[in-house]
Structure formats: structure tokens, C-alpha cells
Design an enzyme around this catalytic site. Sequence first.
Site, PDB file in Angstrom:
ATOM      1  N   LYS A 272      56.241 -15.048 -18.665  1.00  0.00           N
ATOM      2  CA  LYS A 272      56.480 -16.209 -19.532  1.00  0.00           C
ATOM      3  C   LYS A 272      55.430 -16.165 -20.636  1.00  0.00           C
ATOM      4  CE  LYS A 272      55.720 -20.143 -20.759  1.00  0.00           C
ATOM      5  NZ  LYS A 272      55.348 -20.445 -22.175  1.00  0.00           N
TER       6      LYS A 272
ATOM      7  N   GLY B 135      44.858 -18.845 -20.600  1.00  0.00           N
ATOM      8  CA  GLY B 135      45.113 -19.959 -21.511  1.00  0.00           C
ATOM      9  C   GLY B 135      44.017 -20.992 -21.405  1.00  0.00           C
ATOM     10  N   SER B 136      44.395 -22.245 -21.658  1.00  0.00           N
ATOM     11  CA  SER B 136      43.382 -23.304 -21.721  1.00  0.00           C
ATOM     12  C   SER B 136      42.917 -23.715 -20.333  1.00  0.00           C
ATOM     13  CB  SER B 136      43.962 -24.522 -22.434  1.00  0.00           C
ATOM     14  OG  SER B 136      44.918 -25.145 -21.591  1.00  0.00           O
TER      15      SER B 136
ATOM     16  N   VAL C  19      45.329 -26.451 -18.696  1.00  0.00           N
ATOM     17  CA  VAL C  19      46.524 -25.906 -18.044  1.00  0.00           C
ATOM     18  C   VAL C  19      46.128 -25.062 -16.836  1.00  0.00           C
ATOM     19  CG1 VAL C  19      48.577 -24.481 -18.349  1.00  0.00           C
ATOM     20  CG2 VAL C  19      47.858 -26.017 -20.177  1.00  0.00           C
ATOM     21  N   GLY C  20      45.047 -24.309 -16.971  1.00  0.00           N
ATOM     22  CA  GLY C  20      44.582 -23.476 -15.859  1.00  0.00           C
ATOM     23  C   GLY C  20      44.316 -24.315 -14.619  1.00  0.00           C
TER      24      GLY C  20
ATOM     25  N   GLU D 134      35.295 -25.743 -26.452  1.00  0.00           N
ATOM     26  CA  GLU D 134      35.911 -24.614 -27.138  1.00  0.00           C
ATOM     27  C   GLU D 134      36.807 -25.142 -28.257  1.00  0.00           C
ATOM     28  OE1 GLU D 134      38.930 -22.261 -25.053  1.00  0.00           O
ATOM     29  OE2 GLU D 134      37.859 -20.467 -25.725  1.00  0.00           O
TER      30      GLU D 134
ATOM     31  N   CYS E 274      39.085 -15.819 -26.891  1.00  0.00           N
ATOM     32  CA  CYS E 274      38.287 -16.524 -25.873  1.00  0.00           C
ATOM     33  C   CYS E 274      36.893 -15.947 -25.821  1.00  0.00           C
ATOM     34  CB  CYS E 274      38.975 -16.531 -24.523  1.00  0.00           C
ATOM     35  SG  CYS E 274      39.420 -14.932 -23.955  1.00  0.00           S
TER      36      CYS E 274
ATOM     37  N   GLU F 218      42.182 -16.999 -16.322  1.00  0.00           N
ATOM     38  CA  GLU F 218      41.263 -16.531 -17.361  1.00  0.00           C
ATOM     39  C   GLU F 218      41.352 -17.584 -18.468  1.00  0.00           C
ATOM     40  OE1 GLU F 218      39.147 -15.323 -20.070  1.00  0.00           O
ATOM     41  OE2 GLU F 218      39.157 -13.958 -18.389  1.00  0.00           O
TER      42      GLU F 218
HETATM   43  C1  UN1 Z   1      40.946 -12.982 -25.533  1.00  0.00           C
HETATM   44  O1  UN1 Z   1      40.507 -13.501 -26.541  1.00  0.00           O
HETATM   45  O2  UN1 Z   1      41.577 -13.687 -24.708  1.00  0.00           O
HETATM   46  O3  UN1 Z   1      37.007  -8.615 -25.954  1.00  0.00           O
HETATM   47  C2  UN1 Z   1      40.857 -11.540 -25.246  1.00  0.00           C
HETATM   48  C3  UN1 Z   1      37.784  -8.942 -26.847  1.00  0.00           C
HETATM   49  C4  UN1 Z   1      39.213  -8.461 -26.781  1.00  0.00           C
HETATM   50  C5  UN1 Z   1      40.015  -9.309 -25.871  1.00  0.00           C
HETATM   51  C6  UN1 Z   1      39.977 -10.770 -26.151  1.00  0.00           C
HETATM   52  N1  UN1 Z   1      39.217  -7.098 -26.325  1.00  0.00           N
HETATM   53  O4  UN1 Z   1      37.430  -9.639 -27.784  1.00  0.00           O
END
Ligand code: UN1
Length: 494
Positions: free
Chosen positions: A175, A228-229, A232-233, A385, A284, A250
Site C-alpha cells: 500500500k 511514515g509518521s 500513524v506508526g 519533526e 527522515c 520506521e
Molecule cells: C528516508 O528519508 O525515509 O539516508 C530515507 C538517506 C537515504 C534514505 C532516506 N538513503 O538519506
Amino acid sequence: MAQTYHNFVAGKWVPARSGKTFESINPARKKEVLGIFPCSEAADVAQAVQAARREFRRWRLTPAPRRAEIMFRAAEIMVSRKEELAQIMTREMGKVLKESRGDVQEGIDMTYFIAGEGRRLYGETTPSELPDKFAMSIRVPVGVVAAITPWNFPLAIPTWKIVPALVSGNTVVFKPAEDTPLVATMLVQIFEEAGLPGGVLNLVHGFGEEAGAALVAHPGVDLVSFTGSCEVGQQVAVRCAQDFRRVSLEMGGKNAILIMEDADLDLAVEGAVWGACGTTGQRCTAASRLIVHKQVAREFTERFVSAVSRLRLGDGMKAETDVGPVINEAQLKRVDSYTQIARQEGASILCGGEVAVEGECAEGFFYKPTVFAQVTPLMRIAREEIFGPCPALLPVGSFEEALEVANSTSYGLSSAIYTRDVNRAFVAIQELAAGITYVNASTIGAEVHLPFGGICHTGNGHREGGKTVLDIFTEWKAVYVDYSGKLQKAQIDR
Ligand code: UN1
């Protein structure tokens, strides 16, 4: 008229049962519709899960090297379509073309890397404590995996989940984020073309509240892998806990770069700009806090703000663009709301701080790269964030204080330090509370063959990437073969 795309269930491309659809639009040119996609609901999800369940029996008995061969072929197809995928990606989610190529490359790298695991998937053998008895551990697949992925790395992150899940013998319901359904569709088409049997990988488009929630709640799903956020996680974790299903999360980050008084400032400025404003701050791993030693704070700030102000905002398809749009209108408002919060909290705004409406920026969702200064660790802009191009500068008086400030958020994904002092570098590696630490490099740019993930509110103890990813997608089974021909009692016969 934009093309209509479908879900992929049991090897067939099908619309949502309700016939409802949604559009994918270009965030740099909101009038451009990239495609029309099915708005799936519980009934569509149930069909996909059923198909994955049915196919699991056969797929898990397919030898892993054979499963992996299909992945190698998929990687080859990705290589041959890299440019096409990258261009669609930039049009669908906005990041500059060079970065979209990097995203596709990361997907290729991950697919090759994990395909190699098809001929490893190592377990262990170990001596038994009893004579004429053999002991070993083997990996077995978990079952049906739900892969729920974000829009910021619309090709790479799906490969982080789908490829190890499949090589390990699981079947998948995918999804993707509703902002990037076209890239997701192209990825699934690639697996289909590579020869993946129908039902092994199913694609269900739609929104989190309907399709995502139905998938997470479905009893036929054995494992949810979510990026994701945090909000939601947490919902995903709570839902999976109700029936003891596996979940790997994650989530966010509030990643810090420490810039010490002995840092190579040219390098630090370059790294900070790239980490904070690359991908429009929508990683992230983005560097959203710059913790700077007071001795170099003035010089660093001047150089940093001047570099950020020079960044060219625009359509990522143009070679001269440095920073693309944010993903959508809601995110544009959210980013802007943090500028208001920064003002209320008493931070100063050294550049940017507003929606960009000049020239072509009026056609999309553009926010001017923004630098918040005089930020203190307790301010919301230092803790939450934002997911936009708006780093916060936090001055500190010592290395020890820098570490303390760095570790003062609820997240723990990436971290970095610029210093020429090797002892400090190693102390930072030891003390920074994060899943990733860089020395003299920015917080972004993790490589696929190392563990990726974080601590505290960033995740729930799993690591994607590296061989560690296999621990998400397999169960361990301990196996004892007693060839003594008699009853032997462990711990008792000695
Ligand atoms: C993400 O932002 O969820 O290390 C992944 C990094 C990338 C992956 C980012 N290889 O910035």
C-alpha cells in the site's frame, strides 16, 4: 486526459470495487495530473490479502535462489528504466531530478544486494550438548507482509521492504503513499515483467484511513512493515498488538549535526545545506538541528544563511533547480505553521519563512528555505519533526553540551559531527543516541548494505537495510535432529 491505473491483485490489474478514484498531481505544477488511481477500501484490501495468503503456500516452497533470480531480473529492468523512473518520480513528488536518480539507484542497489541473500539466508549450526544429536537454526518466512510506504523515497523505500520480504519467502500486499501511486505502479509492473508469479506481490492504492487501516487490521496479514509518521506508526503498533502480529516501524527524526569549533567550516556548511535542504528537507534523515559551538557560531551562521539564501527554488525537472516543492498543500501549511510557532517561541528567522509565490512557484507548493536561529532545546521547532527545508540553529558552549542537546529529543535516527579531533569523533560515535552517526559528513545518504533505523520514537527496534533486514522478514526456527536412536534428555542426562 490522464491515464487511469489499477490495483494489482492475484496477478491482474483491477479497479477498486467501489469505482472510486483519486488523482496524483505534480506538486510543482498542481494543474498537471499524472494519473487516476483506485481509491481502495476494505473489500479490495481483503481480496489482495486473500491472494497473498493463497500464494504464500507455493512461494515459500520455491527455493530462495530461484526467488532471488526474479529480483535480479527486476533490478536489471530498473537499471534499463532508471531515467524514465526518475523523471516520473520528480514529476510526481517534486524532488530534483538528480535526487530522483539517486532514489532509483538506491532501489537498484537494494534489489541487487538482497537478491544476493537468496543464496545465503544463513542460519547457524552449533554442537548439541548431547551425543548423536545435531543442532541448527534456520530462517523461515513470516507469511503475508503488508508494506506501507511513504512518498519521500517512492521507489527506494518500497524495495527496502518488498525485496527482502519476497526473497525470504513471504508474499506481500503493498500500500504505497497516496501522493506517489504512479512510481509504485511502475515498480510493481517491473516485478511483474521480471516474472514474479501472480498473487506474490499485490498492490492496493488508496488512503491510509481506508486502505491502510483495513490492511493493518486484516487478520490475514502476519507482519506490517510501515514507514511514515509517528502518529500513524503508533496506531499501527497498537492495532497489531491486539492480535500479536509482528510490526516493524520506521518513523521520524529530528537529526542533529554538531559543528565543533575545530570543524572544517567549508565542509560543515556544505554538509549542513545538503542535509537540511536536500529533498526539500523531506527526509527522515534530514538535518533539522544544527548544534554549533559558540566560537564558530557567527561565522558558520553567516556562511550557512548565505548558502541557503542562494538555493534556487523551482521545478525539479530543471537542471538549475536546487530545491523542489513540498509534497502537497497540507504539508505547505504545516511547514508554514512552524514559522509562526518559531516566531511565537522567540526564535529569529534569518531567511525564508514564507510560502514562495514568485514566478513558477505560484503553480506549485513551494516554501522558501528557512533558517531559524537563537533556538533553544525546549522549543517545539527544536523537538518536532517539520519535514520541510527549515533547520534550527542551536548555539552551545562545549562539546559536552552539544551532545546533551543532540540527545534531548524523543527521536534517534541520524546524527553527525564535524570535528578534526579524532578523540571527539569517537566519543560522539559512542554518545550520540541514534541509529546512524556520520563523522565529517551530513546526516543523509545511508547506504543499503548497512543497518538503517533508529531508537526511541524513530522505530521499534528493527533495522532495514543490511543483513539485519532479514530479522524483520523471517522467523528463526531452532532445529534438533537426534540420531542416537534413544530418548535423550537435555539438561538432565549428563
Ligand atoms: C528516508 O528519508 O525515509 O539516508 C530515507 C538517506 C537515504 C534514505 C532516506 N538513503 O538519506
